[in-house]
Design a protein around this motif. Structure first.
Motif, PDB file in Angstrom:
ATOM      1  N   MET A  61      12.084  -2.733   6.439  1.00  0.00           N
ATOM      2  CA  MET A  61      12.842  -1.592   6.947  1.00  0.00           C
ATOM      3  C   MET A  61      12.185  -0.269   6.511  1.00  0.00           C
ATOM      4  O   MET A  61      12.070   0.669   7.303  1.00  0.00           O
ATOM      5  CB  MET A  61      14.292  -1.645   6.443  1.00  0.00           C
ATOM      6  N   THR A  62      11.761  -0.235   5.257  1.00  0.00           N
ATOM      7  CA  THR A  62      11.118   0.993   4.760  1.00  0.00           C
ATOM      8  C   THR A  62       9.812   1.259   5.508  1.00  0.00           C
ATOM      9  O   THR A  62       9.501   2.399   5.879  1.00  0.00           O
ATOM     10  CB  THR A  62      10.843   0.874   3.262  1.00  0.00           C
ATOM     11  N   SER A  63       9.055   0.192   5.767  1.00  0.00           N
ATOM     12  CA  SER A  63       7.806   0.338   6.508  1.00  0.00           C
ATOM     13  C   SER A  63       8.064   0.854   7.923  1.00  0.00           C
ATOM     14  O   SER A  63       7.337   1.728   8.432  1.00  0.00           O
ATOM     15  CB  SER A  63       7.073  -1.004   6.550  1.00  0.00           C
ATOM     16  N   ASN A  64       9.104   0.334   8.565  1.00  0.00           N
ATOM     17  CA  ASN A  64       9.437   0.770   9.937  1.00  0.00           C
ATOM     18  C   ASN A  64       9.870   2.242   9.958  1.00  0.00           C
ATOM     19  O   ASN A  64       9.546   2.979  10.894  1.00  0.00           O
ATOM     20  CB  ASN A  64      10.546  -0.114  10.514  1.00  0.00           C
ATOM     21  N   VAL A  65      10.598   2.663   8.922  1.00  0.00           N
ATOM     22  CA  VAL A  65      11.008   4.074   8.838  1.00  0.00           C
ATOM     23  C   VAL A  65       9.778   4.974   8.731  1.00  0.00           C
ATOM     24  O   VAL A  65       9.688   6.013   9.394  1.00  0.00           O
ATOM     25  CB  VAL A  65      11.964   4.281   7.651  1.00  0.00           C
ATOM     26  N   PHE A  66       8.832   4.586   7.927  1.00  0.00           N
ATOM     27  CA  PHE A  66       7.586   5.352   7.790  1.00  0.00           C
ATOM     28  C   PHE A  66       6.848   5.441   9.128  1.00  0.00           C
ATOM     29  O   PHE A  66       6.361   6.503   9.516  1.00  0.00           O
ATOM     30  CB  PHE A  66       6.691   4.715   6.725  1.00  0.00           C
ATOM     31  N   LYS A  67       6.777   4.288   9.817  1.00  0.00           N
ATOM     32  CA  LYS A  67       6.072   4.265  11.100  1.00  0.00           C
ATOM     33  C   LYS A  67       6.761   5.167  12.129  1.00  0.00           C
ATOM     34  O   LYS A  67       6.101   5.901  12.878  1.00  0.00           O
ATOM     35  CB  LYS A  67       5.979   2.836  11.627  1.00  0.00           C
ATOM     36  N   GLN A 126      -2.631  16.313   9.290  1.00  0.00           N
ATOM     37  CA  GLN A 126      -3.578  15.202   9.303  1.00  0.00           C
ATOM     38  C   GLN A 126      -3.737  14.574   7.914  1.00  0.00           C
ATOM     39  O   GLN A 126      -3.712  13.340   7.772  1.00  0.00           O
ATOM     40  CB  GLN A 126      -4.933  15.682   9.823  1.00  0.00           C
ATOM     41  N   LYS A 127      -3.891  15.415   6.882  1.00  0.00           N
ATOM     42  CA  LYS A 127      -4.065  14.872   5.523  1.00  0.00           C
ATOM     43  C   LYS A 127      -2.816  14.118   5.071  1.00  0.00           C
ATOM     44  O   LYS A 127      -2.903  13.024   4.480  1.00  0.00           O
ATOM     45  CB  LYS A 127      -4.381  16.013   4.554  1.00  0.00           C
ATOM     46  N   LEU A 128      -1.643  14.696   5.357  1.00  0.00           N
ATOM     47  CA  LEU A 128      -0.398  14.022   4.983  1.00  0.00           C
ATOM     48  C   LEU A 128      -0.255  12.697   5.716  1.00  0.00           C
ATOM     49  O   LEU A 128       0.189  11.689   5.136  1.00  0.00           O
ATOM     50  CB  LEU A 128       0.787  14.931   5.295  1.00  0.00           C
ATOM     51  N   SER A 129      -0.671  12.702   6.977  1.00  0.00           N
ATOM     52  CA  SER A 129      -0.578  11.463   7.764  1.00  0.00           C
ATOM     53  C   SER A 129      -1.463  10.376   7.185  1.00  0.00           C
ATOM     54  O   SER A 129      -1.066   9.201   7.112  1.00  0.00           O
ATOM     55  CB  SER A 129      -0.967  11.734   9.217  1.00  0.00           C
ATOM     56  N   LEU A 165       0.223   8.891   4.188  1.00  0.00           N
ATOM     57  CA  LEU A 165       1.335   8.010   4.561  1.00  0.00           C
ATOM     58  C   LEU A 165       0.837   6.701   5.161  1.00  0.00           C
ATOM     59  O   LEU A 165       1.472   5.651   4.984  1.00  0.00           O
ATOM     60  CB  LEU A 165       2.254   8.723   5.553  1.00  0.00           C
ATOM     61  N   ILE A 166      -0.318   6.763   5.846  1.00  0.00           N
ATOM     62  CA  ILE A 166      -0.897   5.537   6.407  1.00  0.00           C
ATOM     63  C   ILE A 166      -1.270   4.569   5.294  1.00  0.00           C
ATOM     64  O   ILE A 166      -1.060   3.346   5.405  1.00  0.00           O
ATOM     65  CB  ILE A 166      -2.125   5.882   7.274  1.00  0.00           C
ATOM     66  N   GLU A 167      -1.807   5.087   4.205  1.00  0.00           N
ATOM     67  CA  GLU A 167      -2.138   4.223   3.072  1.00  0.00           C
ATOM     68  C   GLU A 167      -0.880   3.569   2.495  1.00  0.00           C
ATOM     69  O   GLU A 167      -0.898   2.403   2.058  1.00  0.00           O
ATOM     70  CB  GLU A 167      -2.855   5.031   1.999  1.00  0.00           C
ATOM     71  N   THR A 168       0.229   4.309   2.517  1.00  0.00           N
ATOM     72  CA  THR A 168       1.495   3.726   2.054  1.00  0.00           C
ATOM     73  C   THR A 168       1.935   2.600   2.968  1.00  0.00           C
ATOM     74  O   THR A 168       2.423   1.543   2.497  1.00  0.00           O
ATOM     75  CB  THR A 168       2.578   4.814   1.996  1.00  0.00           C
ATOM     76  N   ILE A 169       1.766   2.791   4.276  1.00  0.00           N
ATOM     77  CA  ILE A 169       2.111   1.742   5.227  1.00  0.00           C
ATOM     78  C   ILE A 169       1.233   0.509   5.015  1.00  0.00           C
ATOM     79  O   ILE A 169       1.695  -0.646   5.135  1.00  0.00           O
ATOM     80  CB  ILE A 169       1.997   2.272   6.674  1.00  0.00           C
ATOM     81  N   VAL A 201      -8.491  -8.021  13.822  1.00  0.00           N
ATOM     82  CA  VAL A 201      -8.289  -6.686  13.244  1.00  0.00           C
ATOM     83  C   VAL A 201      -8.084  -6.840  11.748  1.00  0.00           C
ATOM     84  O   VAL A 201      -7.085  -7.417  11.290  1.00  0.00           O
ATOM     85  CB  VAL A 201      -7.087  -5.967  13.884  1.00  0.00           C
ATOM     86  N   GLU A 202      -9.050  -6.355  10.992  1.00  0.00           N
ATOM     87  CA  GLU A 202      -8.959  -6.423   9.544  1.00  0.00           C
ATOM     88  C   GLU A 202      -8.055  -5.322   8.994  1.00  0.00           C
ATOM     89  O   GLU A 202      -7.304  -5.540   8.037  1.00  0.00           O
ATOM     90  CB  GLU A 202     -10.360  -6.285   8.942  1.00  0.00           C
ATOM     91  N   GLN A 203      -8.105  -4.159   9.621  1.00  0.00           N
ATOM     92  CA  GLN A 203      -7.262  -3.021   9.206  1.00  0.00           C
ATOM     93  C   GLN A 203      -6.891  -2.230  10.444  1.00  0.00           C
ATOM     94  O   GLN A 203      -7.745  -1.894  11.270  1.00  0.00           O
ATOM     95  CB  GLN A 203      -8.015  -2.139   8.210  1.00  0.00           C
ATOM     96  N   LEU A 204      -5.624  -1.900  10.566  1.00  0.00           N
ATOM     97  CA  LEU A 204      -5.144  -1.135  11.721  1.00  0.00           C
ATOM     98  C   LEU A 204      -5.725   0.274  11.714  1.00  0.00           C
ATOM     99  O   LEU A 204      -5.952   0.867  10.653  1.00  0.00           O
ATOM    100  CB  LEU A 204      -3.618  -1.072  11.727  1.00  0.00           C
ATOM    101  N   GLY A 205      -5.923   0.800  12.895  1.00  0.00           N
ATOM    102  CA  GLY A 205      -6.373   2.176  13.031  1.00  0.00           C
ATOM    103  C   GLY A 205      -5.226   3.084  13.448  1.00  0.00           C
ATOM    104  O   GLY A 205      -4.179   2.620  13.904  1.00  0.00           O
TER     105      GLY A 205
END
Length: 229
Positions: free
Chosen positions: A157-163, A119-122, A125-129, A205-209
């Motif tokens: 492409m990098t964003s899609n890989v993260f997702k 959960q913490k790692l996720s 990574l969400i902040e990176t996205i 939507v101001e920020q994705l959940g």
């Protein structure tokens, strides 16, 4: 025969005369009283001796044979062992129940660890996205050179890989535009009346959940259509 009778008569008379003497009469009375006293003592003793066996017989009736005593001792030991068996059986049942509860609890904890251990790692990574998203917005409504177009494609492409990586680990994106507002998964930032939209729905939507295996790790920050008052 006459001589015998006369001799007997003389012997009786002489004995009678002797008894009639005062000294002899006292002795006779003394021996007679003594005899009566001795007879009474004997009878008393005889009575006691007769009663004693009766009491002994009563006491002896209460006595038990060695076999009976051994049997009673064995029964007491068996009863004690049965009580101990019941006690240890109860302890065994409780121990088994506690062990099974511990197994279930450990199993749940292991499952939760597998599902939510990242959960913490996720969240990181969400902040990176999010940063990738901000970068992509900077390219909007602008004329891009070939170099900028290439850069935009690389960032996308990098964003899609993260997702995709997050999706493999159970992380899903929340983009609730047009959905009914849910305070469990949405965070309302503002309300705006809009007759063209249903009140209480999300229009911005101001920020994705994001959710991780069904658990909300970040609610979506949204704008909601104001309810009619």
């Amino acid at each position: 025969m006459s001589l015998f009778n006369s001799s007997v008569r003389r012997a009786v008379l002489s004995s009678k005369n002797l008894i009639q003497k005062p000294s002899l009469q006292n002795n006779v009375r003394y021996f007679s009283a003594n005899r009566v006293f001795l007879q009474a003592e004997d009878s008393k003793k005889n009575g006691e001796t007769k009663e004693t066996p009766k009491e002994e017989s009563n006491d002896s009736s209460k006595d038990k044979t060695p076999e009976q005593l051994e049997l009673e001792e064995s029964q007491k030991k068996i009863e004690k062992l049965n009580n101990e068996v019941k006690k240890f059986k109860d302890l065994y049942i409780r121990s088994v129940a506690d062990f099974r509860n511990l197994q279930e609890t450990t199993k749940k904890d292991v499952t939760k660890a597998k599902l939510f251990g990242a959960q913490k790692l996720s969240k990181d990574l969400i902040e990176t996205i999010d940063n990738f998203g901000h970068c992509m917005k900077s390219f909007e409504n602008k004329e891009l050179s070939e170099e900028l177009k290439t850069l935009k494609e690389g960032v996308e492409m990098t964003s899609n890989v993260f997702k995709k990586t997050l999706n493999k680990h159970g992380v899903e994106e929340l983009n609730p535009v047009g959905e009914k507002f849910d305070p469990n998964v949405h965070e309302a930032l503002f309300e705006i009346p809009d007759p063209s939209k249903e009140p209480g729905t999300v229009f911005h939507v101001e920020q994705l959940g994001y959710i991780l295996n069904g658990r909300v790790i970040r609610p979506a920050k949204v704008g909601v259509v104001k309810m009619d008052q």
